[in-house]
Design an enzyme around this catalytic site. Sequence first.
Site, PDB file in Angstrom:
ATOM      1  N   GLY A  84      60.167 -12.123 -19.381  1.00  0.00           N
ATOM      2  CA  GLY A  84      60.312 -11.122 -20.428  1.00  0.00           C
ATOM      3  C   GLY A  84      60.756 -11.637 -21.772  1.00  0.00           C
ATOM      4  O   GLY A  84      60.523 -11.000 -22.797  1.00  0.00           O
ATOM      5  N   ASP A 127      58.263  -5.323 -18.351  1.00  0.00           N
ATOM      6  CA  ASP A 127      57.094  -4.923 -17.582  1.00  0.00           C
ATOM      7  C   ASP A 127      57.408  -3.867 -16.527  1.00  0.00           C
ATOM      8  O   ASP A 127      58.562  -3.621 -16.192  1.00  0.00           O
ATOM      9  CB  ASP A 127      56.500  -6.145 -16.879  1.00  0.00           C
ATOM     10  CG  ASP A 127      57.331  -6.595 -15.692  1.00  0.00           C
ATOM     11  OD1 ASP A 127      56.777  -6.678 -14.585  1.00  0.00           O
ATOM     12  OD2 ASP A 127      58.535  -6.880 -15.853  1.00  0.00           O
ATOM     13  N   PHE A 164      63.902   3.820 -18.397  1.00  0.00           N
ATOM     14  CA  PHE A 164      62.977   2.775 -17.963  1.00  0.00           C
ATOM     15  C   PHE A 164      62.017   2.453 -19.098  1.00  0.00           C
ATOM     16  O   PHE A 164      61.186   3.282 -19.465  1.00  0.00           O
ATOM     17  CB  PHE A 164      62.219   3.227 -16.717  1.00  0.00           C
ATOM     18  CG  PHE A 164      61.411   2.123 -16.110  1.00  0.00           C
ATOM     19  CD1 PHE A 164      62.024   1.001 -15.577  1.00  0.00           C
ATOM     20  CD2 PHE A 164      60.033   2.196 -16.091  1.00  0.00           C
ATOM     21  CE1 PHE A 164      61.276  -0.025 -15.027  1.00  0.00           C
ATOM     22  CE2 PHE A 164      59.272   1.179 -15.537  1.00  0.00           C
ATOM     23  CZ  PHE A 164      59.898   0.067 -15.002  1.00  0.00           C
ATOM     24  N   ASP A 212      70.808  -5.495 -18.487  1.00  0.00           N
ATOM     25  CA  ASP A 212      70.955  -4.221 -17.782  1.00  0.00           C
ATOM     26  C   ASP A 212      72.150  -4.314 -16.839  1.00  0.00           C
ATOM     27  O   ASP A 212      73.286  -4.131 -17.267  1.00  0.00           O
ATOM     28  CB  ASP A 212      69.655  -3.897 -17.045  1.00  0.00           C
ATOM     29  CG  ASP A 212      69.594  -2.477 -16.499  1.00  0.00           C
ATOM     30  OD1 ASP A 212      70.589  -1.735 -16.618  1.00  0.00           O
ATOM     31  OD2 ASP A 212      68.556  -2.106 -15.946  1.00  0.00           O
ATOM     32  N   ASP A 231      65.411 -10.541 -22.898  1.00  0.00           N
ATOM     33  CA  ASP A 231      64.753  -9.358 -23.422  1.00  0.00           C
ATOM     34  C   ASP A 231      65.661  -8.148 -23.288  1.00  0.00           C
ATOM     35  O   ASP A 231      65.750  -7.318 -24.186  1.00  0.00           O
ATOM     36  CB  ASP A 231      63.406  -9.113 -22.745  1.00  0.00           C
ATOM     37  CG  ASP A 231      63.489  -9.092 -21.215  1.00  0.00           C
ATOM     38  OD1 ASP A 231      64.560  -9.379 -20.648  1.00  0.00           O
ATOM     39  OD2 ASP A 231      62.465  -8.795 -20.575  1.00  0.00           O
ATOM     40  N   LYS A 275      71.636  -2.475 -22.350  1.00  0.00           N
ATOM     41  CA  LYS A 275      71.681  -1.195 -21.649  1.00  0.00           C
ATOM     42  C   LYS A 275      73.008  -1.129 -20.878  1.00  0.00           C
ATOM     43  O   LYS A 275      73.052  -1.295 -19.664  1.00  0.00           O
ATOM     44  CB  LYS A 275      70.496  -1.071 -20.695  1.00  0.00           C
ATOM     45  CG  LYS A 275      70.289   0.335 -20.182  1.00  0.00           C
ATOM     46  CD  LYS A 275      69.277   0.435 -19.047  1.00  0.00           C
ATOM     47  CE  LYS A 275      67.910  -0.075 -19.329  1.00  0.00           C
ATOM     48  NZ  LYS A 275      66.961   0.200 -18.198  1.00  0.00           N
ATOM     49  N   ARG A 325      53.712  -5.883 -20.674  1.00  0.00           N
ATOM     50  CA  ARG A 325      54.476  -6.889 -21.435  1.00  0.00           C
ATOM     51  C   ARG A 325      53.882  -7.119 -22.824  1.00  0.00           C
ATOM     52  O   ARG A 325      54.576  -7.512 -23.743  1.00  0.00           O
ATOM     53  CB  ARG A 325      54.491  -8.231 -20.692  1.00  0.00           C
ATOM     54  CG  ARG A 325      55.312  -8.258 -19.433  1.00  0.00           C
ATOM     55  CD  ARG A 325      55.392  -9.695 -18.883  1.00  0.00           C
ATOM     56  NE  ARG A 325      55.865  -9.770 -17.526  1.00  0.00           N
ATOM     57  CZ  ARG A 325      57.146  -9.780 -17.167  1.00  0.00           C
ATOM     58  NH1 ARG A 325      58.069  -9.687 -18.081  1.00  0.00           N
ATOM     59  NH2 ARG A 325      57.471  -9.879 -15.892  1.00  0.00           N
TER      60      ARG A 325
END
Length: 181
Positions: A44, A159, A152, A103, A100, A131, A165
């Site tokens: 990513g 992706d 999401f 999370d 990227d 996030k 992507r």
Amino acid sequence: MLDNDIEKTIVSREEIAGITERLGEELTRDYKGEYPILVGILKGCIPFMSDLMKHLDFHLEIGYMDVSSYFGGLTGAVDVKIEMDLNIPVKNRYVLIVEDIVDSGRTLHAVIRLLEHRGAKDVKVVTLLDKPEGRKVEYVPEYIGVTIPKVFVVGYGLDYEGRYRNLPYVGLLKPEIYENA
């Protein structure tokens, strides 16, 4: 065609350009006179790392890692599987991990500990997206492009099942794409 699967844009192409320029200026100031290793976490990171590097005005070396995590055993411990390891020694080097999105933070936390164990002088993270609502490990990246809610997202390296992507922006994937899969 891909745009039809996107409910709404979260971070536009223009916003991404501004973010990479701003982060590039911050990193150039902070790494002035240093020779850090930029470590991209595959896959990513590729669009973000490519655009970010255009705004870095210092000598650097680049490398990549491909890692995945799984949760095993009775304790639910995180084990990191290194699919492709960094091929540059980090001992006594500044390391800047390029992500990227941050999370849960689990895999990133393990990679940071690994690089520190290998003797890196300093390990920091630059991420396009943060996030924090998804965090399972307490961690705040040193350099954040933009904070997003717990949704999401796909595009610009992110992706769903290997797709999306190549979108030039970050978007919210329509739920019907992944809910009925």
